[in-house]
Design a protein around this motif. Structure first.
Motif, PDB file in Angstrom:
ATOM      1  N   GLY A 133       0.865  -1.247   0.148  1.00  0.00           N
ATOM      2  CA  GLY A 133      -0.057   0.096  -0.083  1.00  0.00           C
ATOM      3  C   GLY A 133       0.939   1.179  -0.037  1.00  0.00           C
ATOM      4  O   GLY A 133       1.977   1.112   0.079  1.00  0.00           O
ATOM      5  N   PRO A 134      -0.044   2.494  -0.026  1.00  0.00           N
ATOM      6  CA  PRO A 134       0.967   3.780  -0.059  1.00  0.00           C
ATOM      7  C   PRO A 134       1.635   3.968   1.300  1.00  0.00           C
ATOM      8  O   PRO A 134       1.678   3.451   2.349  1.00  0.00           O
ATOM      9  N   GLU A 135       2.847   4.790   1.087  1.00  0.00           N
ATOM     10  CA  GLU A 135       3.758   5.218   2.401  1.00  0.00           C
ATOM     11  C   GLU A 135       2.781   6.413   2.966  1.00  0.00           C
ATOM     12  O   GLU A 135       2.633   7.255   2.483  1.00  0.00           O
ATOM     13  N   PRO A 136       2.791   6.097   4.362  1.00  0.00           N
ATOM     14  CA  PRO A 136       1.713   7.213   4.953  1.00  0.00           C
ATOM     15  C   PRO A 136       2.614   8.636   5.198  1.00  0.00           C
ATOM     16  O   PRO A 136       1.774   9.419   5.347  1.00  0.00           O
ATOM     17  N   LEU A 137       3.968   8.544   4.995  1.00  0.00           N
ATOM     18  CA  LEU A 137       4.540   9.682   5.320  1.00  0.00           C
ATOM     19  C   LEU A 137       4.830  10.457   4.016  1.00  0.00           C
ATOM     20  O   LEU A 137       5.243  11.549   4.039  1.00  0.00           O
ATOM     21  N   ASP A 138       4.630   9.857   2.848  1.00  0.00           N
ATOM     22  CA  ASP A 138       4.715  10.452   1.563  1.00  0.00           C
ATOM     23  C   ASP A 138       3.897  11.672   1.555  1.00  0.00           C
ATOM     24  O   ASP A 138       2.898  11.897   1.874  1.00  0.00           O
ATOM     25  N   GLU A 139       4.604  12.868   0.914  1.00  0.00           N
ATOM     26  CA  GLU A 139       3.735  14.097   0.558  1.00  0.00           C
ATOM     27  C   GLU A 139       2.515  13.914   0.109  1.00  0.00           C
ATOM     28  O   GLU A 139       1.482  14.579   0.433  1.00  0.00           O
ATOM     29  N   GLY A 140       2.385  13.125  -0.900  1.00  0.00           N
ATOM     30  CA  GLY A 140       1.484  12.586  -1.635  1.00  0.00           C
ATOM     31  C   GLY A 140       0.090  12.101  -1.057  1.00  0.00           C
ATOM     32  O   GLY A 140      -0.877  11.610  -1.677  1.00  0.00           O
TER      33      GLY A 140
END
Ligand SMILES: [Zn+2]
Length: 269
Positions: A133-140
């Motif tokens: 899944g997505p990285e929770p700390l990514d800007e986006g």
């Protein structure tokens, strides 16, 4: 068990201590941790390779090498990857280590041996991480994205947060802490999450993880130390029977999907 904050901490320490190093040799002390690769193959491929960057994906520590290779370290239950100044005194549970110049080394220490080290072509990594899944700390990373991950989910929210295909990096500790910060009960059914709840949870996850990374730096002085959760100022995790910092009621624990779950029943709904 290392979660996202510890993995991020290890990567930042590597950047500090071991930027631009070149691997002179690789020594595998526990071959099962690199299977199906053979120790000879691994050593042959990485010998002479320069480390051109360190990165993290979920709880994987990545060492990007020149000529398009990447070493991927999965930390498992007790894994720890770090730079040591002198390989003549290797840590007790060293399983794989990479000798550098001037006697320094990069060490994979893993007491319980649930971690592993794999070598990939860098271009294959997208496929390796296809189910993540997505990285929770990514800007986006947005609350809509988090909500979207739960679009067809029916179960309770906490096991959902532990599912690495929905959002990566949250283990048992930070899932409980994020839910406490968002005032959401671990057992709340996902279809009962409204937009305000998703927004609160999204904000809580990012805030909780960022604070955990800062705290990890605060309680540790070198890359060799491994922070324990009880040093990281948890609000609910591990605090059974202690007073909730918001309402002063007792923190409770129950078993959910086989995991110990801590929460404040009074202020998490
Ligand atoms: Zn409370």
């Amino acid at each position: 068990m290392p979660e996202l904050p510890e993995a991020e901490y290890m990567v930042r320490r590597l950047v500090e201590c071991a930027t631009g190093v070149r691997i002179r040799e690789a020594t595998v002390l526990r071959a099962s941790l690199i299977a199906p690769q053979s120790p000879d193959d691994l050593a042959e491929t990485v010998r002479g390779r320069k480390v051109v960057g360190y990165a993290r994906r979920a709880k994987n520590v990545l060492l990007h090498l020149d000529r398009g290779w990447t070493l991927r370290v999965q930390l498992g239950m007790t894994g720890h990857f770090y730079w040591v100044p002198d390989a003549r005194v290797l840590p007790r549970f060293t399983r794989v280590w990479f000798g550098l110049s001037n006697r320094a080394a990069l060490v994979f220490e893993d007491a319980r041996t649930f971690g592993n080290v794999h070598l990939h072509r860098t271009e294959e990594l997208a496929a390796v991480f296809a189910d993540y899944g997505p990285e929770p700390l990514d800007e986006g990373f947005t609350w809509q994205q988090l909500k979207g991950s739960g679009a067809r989910a029916k179960g309770p929210i906490k096991p959902f947060l532990l599912d690495q295909s929905k959002v990566v990096g949250l283990g048992n500790i930070w899932a409980a802490e994020s839910l406490y910060a968002a005032r959401i009960a671990p057992g709340r059914a996902i279809p009962e999450m409204d937009d305000a709840a998703w927004k609160a949870l999204h904000r809580a996850i990012r805030k909780t993880l960022s604070a955990a990374i800062e705290n990890t730096f605060r309680v540790t002085r070198s890359g060799e130390e491994f922070p324990e959760a009880d040093l990281l100022a948890c609000a609910v995790y591990g605090r059974l029977g202690e007073a909730c910092r918001r309402c002063k009621g007792p923190i409770e624990r129950f078993v959910q999907a086989g995991r110990s779950t801590f929460h404040c029943p009074a202020c998490q709904r």
